[in-house]
Structures are given as C-alpha cells and as structure tokens.
Design an enzyme around this catalytic site. Structure first.
Site, PDB file in Angstrom:
ATOM      1  N   LYS A 141       0.648  -1.290  -0.405  1.00 47.97           N
ATOM      2  CA  LYS A 141      -0.124  -0.188   0.174  1.00 47.97           C
ATOM      3  C   LYS A 141       1.109   0.964   0.280  1.00 47.97           C
ATOM      4  O   LYS A 141       0.407   2.170  -0.936  1.00 47.97           O
ATOM      5  CB  LYS A 141      -1.211   0.177   0.904  1.00 47.97           C
ATOM      6  CG  LYS A 141      -2.315  -1.359   1.129  1.00 47.97           C
ATOM      7  CD  LYS A 141      -2.575  -1.386   2.271  1.00 47.97           C
ATOM      8  CE  LYS A 141      -3.938  -2.639   2.229  1.00 47.97           C
ATOM      9  NZ  LYS A 141      -4.742  -3.335   3.004  1.00 47.97           N
ATOM     10  N   GLN A 148      -5.381  -2.087   9.436  1.00 49.58           N
ATOM     11  CA  GLN A 148      -5.316  -3.648   9.303  1.00 49.58           C
ATOM     12  C   GLN A 148      -5.505  -4.583   9.757  1.00 49.58           C
ATOM     13  O   GLN A 148      -4.782  -4.967  10.670  1.00 49.58           O
ATOM     14  CB  GLN A 148      -3.478  -3.183   8.324  1.00 49.58           C
ATOM     15  CG  GLN A 148      -3.194  -5.027   8.134  1.00 49.58           C
ATOM     16  CD  GLN A 148      -3.272  -4.510   6.340  1.00 49.58           C
ATOM     17  OE1 GLN A 148      -3.481  -3.749   6.001  1.00 49.58           O
ATOM     18  NE2 GLN A 148      -3.556  -5.624   5.741  1.00 49.58           N
ATOM     19  N   ASP A 179     -11.314   2.032   3.675  1.00 51.06           N
ATOM     20  CA  ASP A 179     -11.663   0.488   3.288  1.00 51.06           C
ATOM     21  C   ASP A 179     -13.119  -0.043   2.823  1.00 51.06           C
ATOM     22  O   ASP A 179     -13.353  -1.247   2.363  1.00 51.06           O
ATOM     23  CB  ASP A 179     -11.539  -1.424   4.766  1.00 51.06           C
ATOM     24  CG  ASP A 179      -9.697  -0.787   3.486  1.00 51.06           C
ATOM     25  OD1 ASP A 179      -9.032  -1.283   3.027  1.00 51.06           O
ATOM     26  OD2 ASP A 179      -9.665  -1.701   5.174  1.00 51.06           O
TER      27      ASP A 179
END
Ligand code: NDP
Length: 286
Positions: free
Chosen positions: A53, A97, A120
């Site tokens: 990322k 995460q 997300d």
C-alpha cells in the site's frame, strides 16, 4: 469457446495512472491526499500488504503515513490513535490493517473510523449507504471487480449475475453493486442447494469463497464472464482461485486468472478511494 484472459495487472495499472492524474490536479490546488495505515503487531502477511500500500501511494503521489503499534497495544490505546487520525485534516483516508491480535475488537475499531475517511469501506454505515444508493466509499475488492466488469464492456442491465459467497467484505457488497446496475442477482453460499444449477444460469459469475477450484468448469454457461476473487495456496505451493481455471476458460467468454486478475485491483481501488475522499473533503471535482 476459448475465453479472453482478463489482465488485472494492466487494468490496475490504468486505474493507478488515472489516480495519479487526479492527485496531480489536487496538487495544483496545493492539496496532497493523505492515507494513514495503522498496523498492530508483526503478522508477516499484514506487513507485506502494508508495504504494498505504501509503495502504491508513493507511485501515484499520495502521502502515506504508517502507524506501527506493538502486539500488546490495548484497545484504549488503539482507539486513541484512530481518534487522533480521524481528527486530522491532512489525513483524507485511513485504515487499520486486519487481522488484529485476538485481544482487540475489530468491529469497534472500524466503527470509530469516520465514514468519509473509511477507504476500506468496512464501516457498517458505508455498507448501509451502498445498500440505499447514497454516496459512500465502496470496499476495494468489490470495487475492483466492478472496474474489471466495466473493462469487459458488459452491460449488466437485465443480465443474470450469480455471486458465490456472502461475506461482508466481498460477496454482499459486490451483489449490491451489481443490483445497482440493474442485474438480476442471485447470491449463493454454503447452504445453497444445487450450486451447479445456479452457477449454470450466470451470464456473469463472481466467486468469492476461499476454496481451491471449487467451481467446476463444466458448471459454467457457454459464453459467461467469470470473475474469480479467490486466492488459495495449494499443497504444492501454487496459487489458485476458487474456479477450476483451465476447464472454465474453455466455456467462458472472459475470465480472470489467479494470480493476476482481481488481486492487483484491490490496492489500485484503495488509491482511488483515497483520492476520492480527498476530493470530497476539499470540495474538488470528482
Ligand atoms: P469468507 O470466508 O469471509 O466468505 C466465504 C463465503 O463463501 C461465505 O459466504 C461462505 O458461505 C461461502 N462458502 C463457503 N463454502 C461454500 C460452498 N461450499 N459453497 C458455496 N459457498 C460457500 O471469505 P472472503 O469473502 O473474505 O474471501 C473469499 C476469497 O476471496 C478468499 O479466497 C480470499 O482470500 C479472497 N479474497 C481476495 C481478495 C483480493 O483479491 N484482493 C480480497 C478479499 C478476499 P456462508 O456465509 O454460508 O458461510
């Protein structure tokens, strides 16, 4: 029929180039999109995902900020970090995460992220807004599937879409997105009776199950478009999807390979969500 193999790497590259152009347009107004990624503990797979990322951010010009917290971080400490990032105007997108260490509550963390920064797309409100057709940030893998479908040129209107899998992060949102494009959507799962019968009706088949080569090529309708989200490691170390690729490719008109299909799209769509969040936050054109 022999299927066209859909090149997810090439589509993801094009998406990243589009994002880079949008980042450059924001830069001309003195705005740099910022993405914060919080990682707790040392899970090796998570470390790799976070590095990817960061790399993608650097490539498109998004400023990324990694917050690394030790395995023993308490819920309270993690929530405080999320709260601080939420309040910052230079952070337009943020994510934590997953998976988190067992002692931490993932739902509470997701729900503490402001929906406007929820790149997300995991916040229940983000999913609810998708359900009712309001502006939101769509979770990255389903968004990637839709971007692939767009590239194939298929008009979903009136078509039979069969989604195998009903997870909150892939199956359900992808079904909602297809419904929004006027497809007739069937959602299959582990209790579905006659899975081959349903699969055989699909003009567009989207599979997100996590079982190696579970969907057999012979089930698939001649000419169908097949999107395989699954990523599975076999005992001999190969990466395979949820669809039996070789036999499916003999019947489908187009199919995503594993690896190199949906996989590369996820990070590209994270970049797209981050620039979109920055555009919305700063009132710039989208
Ligand atoms: P989940 O385990 O959360 O969900 C799996 C779904 O498959 C469930 O809805 C389950 O049904 C259904 N299922 C399980 N067994 C069967 C069966 N025999 N027949 C029909 N349906 C079945 O997985 P995810 O959605 O998170 O991920 C699915 C796959 O996609 C995985 O391989 C994952 O690695 C991959 N993935 C890839 C990504 C990427 O490319 N970047 C991102 C995210 C996921 P039920 O609800 O009834 O239990």
């Amino acid at each position: 029929m022999t299927a066209t193999i859909i090149d997810g790497n090439a589509i993801a590259q094009r998406k990243r180039a589009e994002v880079a152009d949008r980042v450059a347009a924001l830069a001309r107004s003195g705005i740099t999109p910022g993405l914060a990624v919080v990682i707790v503990g040392e899970d090796p797979a998570s470390q790799v995902y976070v590095r990817n990322k960061e790399k993608a951010c650097a490539e498109v010009g998004i400023r990324s900020e990694k917050v690394e917290l030790p395995e023993q971080t308490t819920q309270q400490e993690l929530m405080a970090v999320v709260e601080q990032l939420s309040a910052r105007s230079d952070i337009h997108g943020m994510l934590v995460q997953f998976p988190l260490p067992d002692h931490l509550d993932e739902d509470a963390v997701v729900e503490a992220i402001p929906v406007t920064k929820d790149v997300d797309g995991f916040h229940p409100e983000s999913i609810g807004r998708l359900l009712v057709g309001k502006e939101t940030l769509v979770s990255c893998t389903p968004a990637g599937v839709m971007a692939i479908l767009e590239e194939t040129g298929v008009d979903l209107k009136g078509n039979e879409v069969v989604v195998v899998g009903r997870s909150n992060n892939v199956g359900k949102p992808v079904a909602l997105l297809c419904l929004a494009q006027h497809a007739t959507v069937t959602q299959c799962h582990s209790r579905t009776r006659d899975l081959p019968g349903h699969v055989g009706l699909a003009d567009v088949l989207i599979v997100a199950v996590g079982r190696p080569e579970m969907v057999k090529g012979e089930w698939i309708k001649e000419g169908a478009i097949v999107i395989d989200v699954g990523i599975n490691r076999t005992e001999d170390g190969r990466l395979v999807g949820d669809v039996e690729f070789e036999t499916a490719a003999e019947r489908a008109s187009a199919i995503t390979p594993v690896p190199g299909g949906v996989g590369p799209m996820t990070v590209a769509m994270l970049m797209q969500n981050t620039v979109l969040a920055a555009e919305r936050a700063t009132g710039r054109p989208q």
